[in-house]
Design an enzyme around this catalytic site. Structure first.
Site, PDB file in Angstrom:
ATOM      1  CD  GLU A   1     -10.778  13.217   5.521  1.00 22.97           C
ATOM      2  OE1 GLU A   1     -11.848  13.522   6.131  1.00 22.97           O
ATOM      3  OE2 GLU A   1     -10.155  12.264   5.690  1.00 22.97           O
TER       4      GLU A   1
ATOM      5  CB  CYS B   1     -11.012   7.659  10.084  1.00 26.53           C
ATOM      6  SG  CYS B   1     -10.987   5.851   9.606  1.00 26.53           S
TER       7      CYS B   1
ATOM      8  CG  HIS C   1     -12.672   9.635   6.005  1.00 28.82           C
ATOM      9  ND1 HIS C   1     -11.271   9.915   6.350  1.00 28.82           N
ATOM     10  CD2 HIS C   1     -12.869   8.359   6.642  1.00 28.82           C
ATOM     11  CE1 HIS C   1     -10.760   8.593   6.706  1.00 28.82           C
ATOM     12  NE2 HIS C   1     -11.684   7.801   6.906  1.00 28.82           N
TER      13      HIS C   1
END
Lengths: 81, 234
Positions: free
Chosen positions: B198, B87, B196
């Site tokens: 994560e 991002c 994302h």
């Protein structure tokens, strides 16, 4: 102290959503004389001392390499205010 | 010794701790790195996390791209160290010219937050080797300025050289050209993407999947791949 003004605009072929939204707001307020808005940036660089050719050249370089991203923007002016 | 993966915190980073956690869940040892240092602390790989570094002032990622630690990051990336930009991290990679093109405001003008389906287009990078080319994955996406753009010439080169790493499926959430969600470089060590990974690494906290709510862990493979890539380099 002298000031160098740098003006940066989004490339004409790119969508400028902020400008488009502003144009929409103008239309809603009945300002029919204006058909489009594009929003750019103006930087004012305060110069220590005199604006020499070297300082102006450095401002031009910074405008192209840091203050704008040439992929998405154009530097349209670097001038002494 | 486990792979040591650094996560850089910039002023305005938001997902640095999530990225550290994802590194641990992926089998690596997270190392917190600071934007103002010139020290990579001997890490084996680097994550540039999501957030709003410097409040997105000037342009998203532009000021962070010139922060002290980035000279070491750029140097390490050019020597083959695995670097992942998520991002805002992707925006920093683009502003650092480690990846080509630019990221602009979403074409619809709004911030978007959704569980996003992607196709893995390149499964031979340091961060995607655990996937198979063509795999379809779901990870969260949340951005206001995620529209990927580049010149036609650059886009053709990226496609021709297989450097498009991820493509949006179902919905193009931000107007990215050719549905590009993420890129890699020629060496395959640098990967940047807007979604994302994560946030999809632990059951109970990931995207909703057909099997169960919040069970999606497709992002874990990114970090496991990097851990393997690091071990293979040693």
């Amino acid at each position: 102290m002298p000031t160098i003004v740098v003006e940066v605009m989004p490339k004409p072929e790119l969508l400028d959503p902020a400008g488009k939204a502003t144009a929409g707001a103008l239309a809603k307020q009945g300002h029919s004389a204006f058909s489009a808005v594009r929003i750019g940036k103006r930087f004012e660089l305060t110069v220590e001392g005199e604006v020499t050719d070297a300082v102006l050249a450095e401002a031009q370089r910074l405008a192209e390499e840091f203050l704008s991203n040439q992929v998405i923007e154009d530097v349209v002016a670097v001038k002494v205010a | 010794m486990p792979a040591r993966i650094g996560v850089v915190t910039f002023p305005g980073s938001l997902d640095d701790r999530d990225a550290q956690r994802a590194v641990r869940l992926g089998g690596g040892e997270p190392v917190a790195l600071w934007h103002g240092d010139h020290d990579l602390q001997g890490v084996d790989a680097i994550v540039l996390p999501g957030g709003f570094s410097y409040g997105d002032y000037l342009r998203c990622g532009a000021i962070a791209a010139h922060s002290p630690i980035m000279s070491e990051v750029i140097d390490a990336a050019n020597k083959g160290m695995p670097v992942l930009g998520i991002c805002n991290g992707f925006q920093i990679l683009v502003e650092s010219q480690l990846l080509p093109g630019g990221l602009i405001r979403n074409d619809h003008g709004d911030f978007v937050c959704r569980d996003q389906r992607l196709r893995v287009e390149n499964a031979s990078t340091a961060w995607t080797s655990g996937f198979t080319e063509g795999d379809e994955i779901v990870i969260p996406l949340k951005n206001g300025e995620g529209g990927y753009i580049a010149t036609e010439e650059t886009l053709d080169r990226l496609e021709g050289e297989g450097l498009v790493a991820f493509r949006y499926l179902d919905v193009n959430p931000n107007g990215s050209l050719r549905d590009i969600a993420g890129l890699t470089n020629e060496l395959g060590n640098v990967v940047g993407l807007m979604p994302h990974p994560e946030h999809a690494t632990e059951p109970g906290f990931g995207p909703d999947m057909p099997e169960a709510m919040r069970s999606g862990v497709d992002g874990l493979t990114f970090f496991q791949s990097a851990v393997e890539a690091v071990l293979a380099r040693v």
